[in-house]
Design a protein around this motif. Structure first.
Motif, PDB file in Angstrom:
ATOM      1  N   GLN A 183     -14.252  11.853  -9.319  1.00  0.00           N
ATOM      2  CA  GLN A 183     -14.560  10.455  -8.979  1.00  0.00           C
ATOM      3  C   GLN A 183     -14.372   9.539 -10.181  1.00  0.00           C
ATOM      4  O   GLN A 183     -13.793   8.453 -10.064  1.00  0.00           O
ATOM      5  N   LEU A 184     -14.867   9.977 -11.332  1.00  0.00           N
ATOM      6  CA  LEU A 184     -14.770   9.156 -12.535  1.00  0.00           C
ATOM      7  C   LEU A 184     -13.313   8.956 -12.961  1.00  0.00           C
ATOM      8  O   LEU A 184     -12.910   7.859 -13.353  1.00  0.00           O
ATOM      9  N   LEU A 185     -12.528  10.038 -12.893  1.00  0.00           N
ATOM     10  CA  LEU A 185     -11.116   9.934 -13.264  1.00  0.00           C
ATOM     11  C   LEU A 185     -10.372   8.997 -12.317  1.00  0.00           C
ATOM     12  O   LEU A 185      -9.535   8.195 -12.747  1.00  0.00           O
ATOM     13  N   GLU A 186     -10.698   9.099 -11.024  1.00  0.00           N
ATOM     14  CA  GLU A 186     -10.048   8.230 -10.032  1.00  0.00           C
ATOM     15  C   GLU A 186     -10.446   6.773 -10.262  1.00  0.00           C
ATOM     16  O   GLU A 186      -9.604   5.866 -10.229  1.00  0.00           O
ATOM     17  N   TYR A 187     -11.756   6.559 -10.520  1.00  0.00           N
ATOM     18  CA  TYR A 187     -12.232   5.195 -10.763  1.00  0.00           C
ATOM     19  C   TYR A 187     -11.599   4.625 -12.029  1.00  0.00           C
ATOM     20  O   TYR A 187     -11.177   3.459 -12.060  1.00  0.00           O
ATOM     21  N   ARG A 188     -11.554   5.465 -13.093  1.00  0.00           N
ATOM     22  CA  ARG A 188     -10.973   5.005 -14.350  1.00  0.00           C
ATOM     23  C   ARG A 188      -9.503   4.651 -14.170  1.00  0.00           C
ATOM     24  O   ARG A 188      -9.003   3.684 -14.765  1.00  0.00           O
ATOM     25  N   LYS A 189      -8.803   5.431 -13.342  1.00  0.00           N
ATOM     26  CA  LYS A 189      -7.380   5.171 -13.098  1.00  0.00           C
ATOM     27  C   LYS A 189      -7.195   3.802 -12.440  1.00  0.00           C
ATOM     28  O   LYS A 189      -6.349   3.007 -12.853  1.00  0.00           O
ATOM     29  N   ALA A 239      -5.562   0.410 -13.807  1.00  0.00           N
ATOM     30  CA  ALA A 239      -4.496  -0.250 -13.052  1.00  0.00           C
ATOM     31  C   ALA A 239      -4.844  -1.721 -12.801  1.00  0.00           C
ATOM     32  O   ALA A 239      -3.980  -2.600 -12.873  1.00  0.00           O
ATOM     33  N   ALA A 240      -6.134  -1.979 -12.525  1.00  0.00           N
ATOM     34  CA  ALA A 240      -6.562  -3.362 -12.295  1.00  0.00           C
ATOM     35  C   ALA A 240      -6.375  -4.207 -13.557  1.00  0.00           C
ATOM     36  O   ALA A 240      -5.952  -5.369 -13.484  1.00  0.00           O
ATOM     37  N   ASP A 241      -6.688  -3.608 -14.725  1.00  0.00           N
ATOM     38  CA  ASP A 241      -6.498  -4.329 -15.983  1.00  0.00           C
ATOM     39  C   ASP A 241      -5.026  -4.622 -16.231  1.00  0.00           C
ATOM     40  O   ASP A 241      -4.652  -5.714 -16.693  1.00  0.00           O
ATOM     41  N   VAL A 242      -4.170  -3.625 -15.940  1.00  0.00           N
ATOM     42  CA  VAL A 242      -2.729  -3.815 -16.123  1.00  0.00           C
ATOM     43  C   VAL A 242      -2.218  -4.912 -15.195  1.00  0.00           C
ATOM     44  O   VAL A 242      -1.434  -5.789 -15.606  1.00  0.00           O
TER      45      VAL A 242
END
Length: 255
Positions: free
Chosen positions: A102-108, A112-115
């Protein structure tokens, strides 16, 4: 005295809080010390409750999930089963796997949102037609000054200060019927800074000299207001260094 209810959008959700804790504690996301992270998470939940923040149900669900994982990891490990068709023994599923995923998916998606936000800003410099005026829909947020910190950093500093005051709190106290408003505390903060040179600041902890929950919470909310309005800037030389509050030296243009 009227009960103080506040909603503070510091974190975007429980996964956002966990990622901040993992970063702050310099923890390997693939090998999370579940006991330590659970203890830290519950402490921050307690700090939110002290501030009378609106806690979404998802924060409570995550707390229950962390405690469940912690209890599973305390259980004796099962005997390793060996699969004849495999070259490696089956060591059983790690109860942290689902949380890490979950954390890895959220971090991804957060990355992506920041990019995408950066792409939006970059694309905003190019126009194919006249841009619409959106000033009435957005707030004027000035850029951060050197060493300036955000409200998230102030929240962590408040949490640490709260823990220190809890340890120093006297066993017996005298109850005094005092009532404070955010406006009064704003005036108090600005008055203290007005009598100081602009190059001299106030130590963050010096604002909190009372053990009264009402006064501590009201002072912190007043601090957030003056930081948000731009009248006061909070700065920290480096990580783990003290936080100081200064009068903003730049003249702000009224909207």
């Amino acid at each position: 005295m009227t009960e103080l209810n506040v909603k503070l959008d510091v974190f975007e959700g429980p996964l956002d809080l966990l990622l901040h804790l993992i970063k702050q504690l310099e923890i390997d996301i693939y090998d999370i010390p579940i006991s330590e992270i659970t203890e830290q998470y519950l402490e921050y939940i307690h700090t939110m409750k002290v501030l009378d923040l609106e806690l979404a149900g998802e924060y409570i669900v995550m707390a229950a999930t962390l405690m469940s994982i912690k209890s599973k990891m305390l259980l004796p490990k099962q005997e390793i089963a060996y699969d004849e068709d495999s070259d490696y023994p089956d060591e059983g599923e790690d109860p942290r796997d689902a949380l890490v995923a979950q954390l890895l998916e959220y971090r991804k998606y957060k990355y992506a949102a920041d990019v995408l936000k950066d792409k939006e800003i970059e694309r905003g410099h190019y126009y194919t037609k006249e841009a619409a005026n959106l000033d009435c829909y957005r707030e004027d947020v000035p850029p951060l000054e050197p060493n300036q910190i955000t409200t998230i950093d102030l929240f962590f500093a408040f949490h640490e200060m709260l823990n220190r005051q809890k340890a120093q709190e006297p066993l017996t106290t005298t109850i005094v019927a005092e009532s404070f408003t955010i406006e009064e505390k704003i005036d108090h903060i600005l008055t203290k800074l007005t009598h100081l040179p602009t190059s001299q600041g106030i130590h963050f902890n010096d604002l909190f000299t009372s053990f009264s929950k009402s006064e501590i919470v009201t002072t912190f909310m007043a601090l957030l207001e003056v930081v948000k309005s731009g009248d006061v800037v909070a700065k920290q030389a480096t990580r783990h260094e003290p936080i100081y509050l200064y009068r903003r030296t730049k003249t702000r243009v009224n909207e």
